[in-house]
Write a protein that holds these residues in place. Structure first.
Motif, PDB file in Angstrom:
ATOM      1  N   ALA A   1      -1.843  18.430  10.736  1.00  0.00           N
ATOM      2  CA  ALA A   1      -0.633  17.634  10.489  1.00  0.00           C
ATOM      3  C   ALA A   1      -0.975  16.211  10.057  1.00  0.00           C
ATOM      4  N   VAL A   2      -1.988  15.629  10.701  1.00  0.00           N
ATOM      5  CA  VAL A   2      -2.363  14.255  10.373  1.00  0.00           C
ATOM      6  C   VAL A   2      -2.889  14.173   8.947  1.00  0.00           C
ATOM      7  N   GLU A   3      -3.777  15.098   8.589  1.00  0.00           N
ATOM      8  CA  GLU A   3      -4.357  15.104   7.243  1.00  0.00           C
ATOM      9  C   GLU A   3      -3.274  15.327   6.178  1.00  0.00           C
ATOM     10  N   GLU A   4      -2.334  16.204   6.469  1.00  0.00           N
ATOM     11  CA  GLU A   4      -1.248  16.476   5.523  1.00  0.00           C
ATOM     12  C   GLU A   4      -0.396  15.232   5.311  1.00  0.00           C
ATOM     13  N   TYR A   5      -0.080  14.527   6.409  1.00  0.00           N
ATOM     14  CA  TYR A   5       0.710  13.310   6.307  1.00  0.00           C
ATOM     15  C   TYR A   5      -0.054  12.248   5.520  1.00  0.00           C
ATOM     16  N   TYR A   6      -1.346  12.128   5.809  1.00  0.00           N
ATOM     17  CA  TYR A   6      -2.173  11.138   5.123  1.00  0.00           C
ATOM     18  C   TYR A   6      -2.186  11.382   3.616  1.00  0.00           C
ATOM     19  N   GLU A   7      -2.393  12.617   3.205  1.00  0.00           N
ATOM     20  CA  GLU A   7      -2.451  12.923   1.780  1.00  0.00           C
ATOM     21  C   GLU A   7      -1.134  12.601   1.082  1.00  0.00           C
ATOM     22  N   ALA A   8      -0.025  12.797   1.791  1.00  0.00           N
ATOM     23  CA  ALA A   8       1.295  12.550   1.194  1.00  0.00           C
ATOM     24  C   ALA A   8       1.643  11.061   1.147  1.00  0.00           C
ATOM     25  N   HIS A   9       0.988  10.263   2.001  1.00  0.00           N
ATOM     26  CA  HIS A   9       1.397   8.861   2.136  1.00  0.00           C
ATOM     27  C   HIS A   9       0.240   7.878   2.029  1.00  0.00           C
ATOM     28  N   LYS A  10      -0.906   8.295   1.568  1.00  0.00           N
ATOM     29  CA  LYS A  10      -2.084   7.418   1.628  1.00  0.00           C
ATOM     30  C   LYS A  10      -1.915   6.153   0.794  1.00  0.00           C
ATOM     31  N   TYR A  11      -1.141   6.228  -0.299  1.00  0.00           N
ATOM     32  CA  TYR A  11      -0.931   5.011  -1.092  1.00  0.00           C
ATOM     33  C   TYR A  11       0.087   4.086  -0.432  1.00  0.00           C
ATOM     34  N   GLU A  12       1.080   4.661   0.205  1.00  0.00           N
ATOM     35  CA  GLU A  12       2.045   3.851   0.947  1.00  0.00           C
ATOM     36  C   GLU A  12       1.363   3.145   2.112  1.00  0.00           C
ATOM     37  N   LEU A  13       0.401   3.818   2.738  1.00  0.00           N
ATOM     38  CA  LEU A  13      -0.298   3.264   3.888  1.00  0.00           C
ATOM     39  C   LEU A  13      -1.390   2.287   3.481  1.00  0.00           C
ATOM     40  N   GLY A  14      -1.788   2.327   2.224  1.00  0.00           N
ATOM     41  CA  GLY A  14      -2.842   1.447   1.738  1.00  0.00           C
ATOM     42  C   GLY A  14      -2.287   0.170   1.157  1.00  0.00           C
ATOM     43  N   THR A  15      -2.973  -0.351   0.149  1.00  0.00           N
ATOM     44  CA  THR A  15      -2.534  -1.576  -0.520  1.00  0.00           C
ATOM     45  C   THR A  15      -1.692  -1.204  -1.728  1.00  0.00           C
ATOM     46  N   PRO A  16      -0.438  -1.654  -1.786  1.00  0.00           N
ATOM     47  CA  PRO A  16       0.436  -1.255  -2.896  1.00  0.00           C
ATOM     48  C   PRO A  16       0.055  -1.966  -4.196  1.00  0.00           C
ATOM     49  N   GLU A  17       0.535  -1.428  -5.301  1.00  0.00           N
ATOM     50  CA  GLU A  17       0.387  -2.112  -6.579  1.00  0.00           C
ATOM     51  C   GLU A  17       1.076  -3.468  -6.484  1.00  0.00           C
ATOM     52  N   MET A  18       0.435  -4.501  -7.024  1.00  0.00           N
ATOM     53  CA  MET A  18       1.048  -5.823  -7.015  1.00  0.00           C
ATOM     54  C   MET A  18       0.724  -6.561  -8.302  1.00  0.00           C
ATOM     55  N   VAL A  19       1.621  -7.463  -8.661  1.00  0.00           N
ATOM     56  CA  VAL A  19       1.447  -8.251  -9.882  1.00  0.00           C
ATOM     57  C   VAL A  19       1.675  -9.717  -9.558  1.00  0.00           C
ATOM     58  N   GLU A  20       0.979 -10.576 -10.297  1.00  0.00           N
ATOM     59  CA  GLU A  20       1.154 -12.025 -10.141  1.00  0.00           C
ATOM     60  C   GLU A  20       2.215 -12.481 -11.134  1.00  0.00           C
ATOM     61  N   VAL A  21       3.334 -12.952 -10.624  1.00  0.00           N
ATOM     62  CA  VAL A  21       4.534 -13.149 -11.425  1.00  0.00           C
ATOM     63  C   VAL A  21       4.817 -14.633 -11.653  1.00  0.00           C
ATOM     64  N   HIS A  22       5.277 -14.938 -12.871  1.00  0.00           N
ATOM     65  CA  HIS A  22       5.783 -16.258 -13.236  1.00  0.00           C
ATOM     66  C   HIS A  22       7.138 -16.051 -13.909  1.00  0.00           C
ATOM     67  N   HIS A  23       8.079 -16.928 -13.630  1.00  0.00           N
ATOM     68  CA  HIS A  23       9.386 -16.754 -14.276  1.00  0.00           C
ATOM     69  C   HIS A  23      10.049 -18.084 -14.556  1.00  0.00           C
ATOM     70  N   ILE A  24      10.975 -18.036 -15.470  1.00  0.00           N
ATOM     71  CA  ILE A  24      11.899 -19.134 -15.767  1.00  0.00           C
ATOM     72  C   ILE A  24      13.288 -18.547 -15.643  1.00  0.00           C
ATOM     73  N   VAL A  25      14.172 -19.218 -14.917  1.00  0.00           N
ATOM     74  CA  VAL A  25      15.536 -18.723 -14.752  1.00  0.00           C
ATOM     75  C   VAL A  25      16.516 -19.852 -15.041  1.00  0.00           C
ATOM     76  N   VAL A  26      17.551 -19.520 -15.815  1.00  0.00           N
ATOM     77  CA  VAL A  26      18.591 -20.487 -16.173  1.00  0.00           C
ATOM     78  C   VAL A  26      19.957 -19.826 -15.998  1.00  0.00           C
ATOM     79  N   ASP A  27      20.997 -20.642 -16.053  1.00  0.00           N
ATOM     80  CA  ASP A  27      22.356 -20.134 -15.827  1.00  0.00           C
ATOM     81  C   ASP A  27      22.965 -19.470 -17.059  1.00  0.00           C
ATOM     82  N   ASP A  28      22.501 -19.855 -18.249  1.00  0.00           N
ATOM     83  CA  ASP A  28      23.152 -19.445 -19.493  1.00  0.00           C
ATOM     84  C   ASP A  28      22.269 -18.487 -20.284  1.00  0.00           C
ATOM     85  N   LYS A  29      22.836 -17.370 -20.710  1.00  0.00           N
ATOM     86  CA  LYS A  29      22.065 -16.379 -21.450  1.00  0.00           C
ATOM     87  C   LYS A  29      21.572 -16.914 -22.784  1.00  0.00           C
TER      88      LYS A  29
END
Length: 333
Positions: free
Chosen positions: A170-198
């Protein structure tokens, strides 16, 4: 006749200060739905009563505040709290005692090391220990109180899972199904500009495509004051931290690619990412194995049955007549 003095939804009823002051208690990547709150008010009331605050204390100002010169006294304040929440608090305290008594009878008492480990997890959800302690002080909650609730939670987990056997694999089955959730997720370094008017956002995007400096444009144009001094930098972001439309745009980008204008409830964004880290799976070590085992057992546990058994065996003697409905004689097997 059997007394039914616990609320029907025992899981919702069992409140404590474990769980980051109102959130579900999070242990690494797992969520244990054992400790919940219904409101901060009930929690604060519980702390007041547990600290013996229903009795007048030396050195405490008898008048809490005044309303247009008319006083609300300490006695009046606590009397109202007791009237509104006294029954809920007593039911909580009864259940807390029953859990700890049952744990001791079963041979389990949480160690200081176990409690320290759980407390460290809670602290880790705050920016610093100072912020953690400030939050506790805001709600008049002591670290010792949190340690006590951790002990109750650990004991309840033990009582609910001690007789559960997991099927092989059971443990191995759960691990295989969730190993990426339990590990380090994908991440990105984000920069943005936000204004009120399109229209303004579209103009900024054209200027950026023509070679304008992103950080400088963010400092001049962006209305996100939290990131403007950093040239629009939001730092590392994982899925679930941004509004859906912005998240979709961000994770679809290549490094240094500019997004089209994205609308959210904050305004109109232009986004780029400057780095990306791919998801990495967790390693199935001894610690993670134990956590998965506990999670799987908790998913199979019948918390209602634990509460029912504790209640049925309890012997309650009530000294305040207005809570006489709580009194019952324990049953013998």
């Amino acid at each position: 006749m059997k007394s039914m003095w616990f609320p029907t939804d025992h899981t919702t009823f069992y409140k404590g200060v474990v769980g980051n002051l109102g959130k579900l208690y999070v242990h690494r990547k797992f969520r244990f739905p054992l400790v919940l709150f219904s409101s901060i008010l009930v929690m604060v009331t519980l702390v007041l009563i547990n600290n013996g605050s229903l009795q007048s204390q030396a050195g405490v100002e008898p008048v809490v505040l005044t309303v247009n010169g008319e006083p609300i006294t300490q006695e009046e304040f606590f009397a109202q709290l007791e009237e509104d929440y006294g029954a809920t608090v007593l039911e909580y305290l009864i259940l807390e005692r029953l859990i700890m008594q049952a744990g001791k009878e079963a041979g389990y008492v949480p160690s200081d090391a176990e409690i320290d480990a759980e407390l460290a997890v809670i602290k880790s959800s705050y920016p610093s220990e100072e912020v953690f302690l400030q939050t506790l002080a805001q709600y008049n909650i002591s670290v010792e109180r949190i340690r006590r609730d951790i002990a109750v939670d650990l004991t309840l987990q033990y009582l609910a899972t001690k007789d559960i056997e997991l099927p092989a694999g059971a443990v191995e089955e759960y691990y295989e199904a969730h190993k990426y959730e339990l590990g380090t997720p994908e991440m990105v370094e984000v920069h943005h500009i936000v204004v009120d008017d399109k229209q303004e956002a579209e103009q900024i995007l054209q200027e950026l495509k023509a070679g304008a400096d992103f950080a400088e444009m963010a400092r001049k144009k962006s209305i996100d004051f939290a990131s403007v001094q950093q040239g629009g930098a939001l730092g590392w972001v994982v899925r679930g931290q941004l509004p859906p439309a912005l998240e979709d745009a961000v994770f679809a980008l290549e490094i240094n690619e500019l997004s089209p204008v994205v609308e959210t409830y904050f305004g109109y964004h232009i986004v780029k990412i400057t780095d990306r880290k791919e998801a990495t799976p967790a390693e199935l070590d001894e610690t993670l194995t134990q956590l998965i085992e506990l999670q799987l057992k908790l998913e199979r546990a019948d918390i209602q049955a634990v509460f029912w058994e504790l209640q049925q065996k309890a012997e309650i003697r009530v000294n305040w007549s207005r809570y006489s409905y709580l009194e019952k004689a324990g049953i013998t097997e």
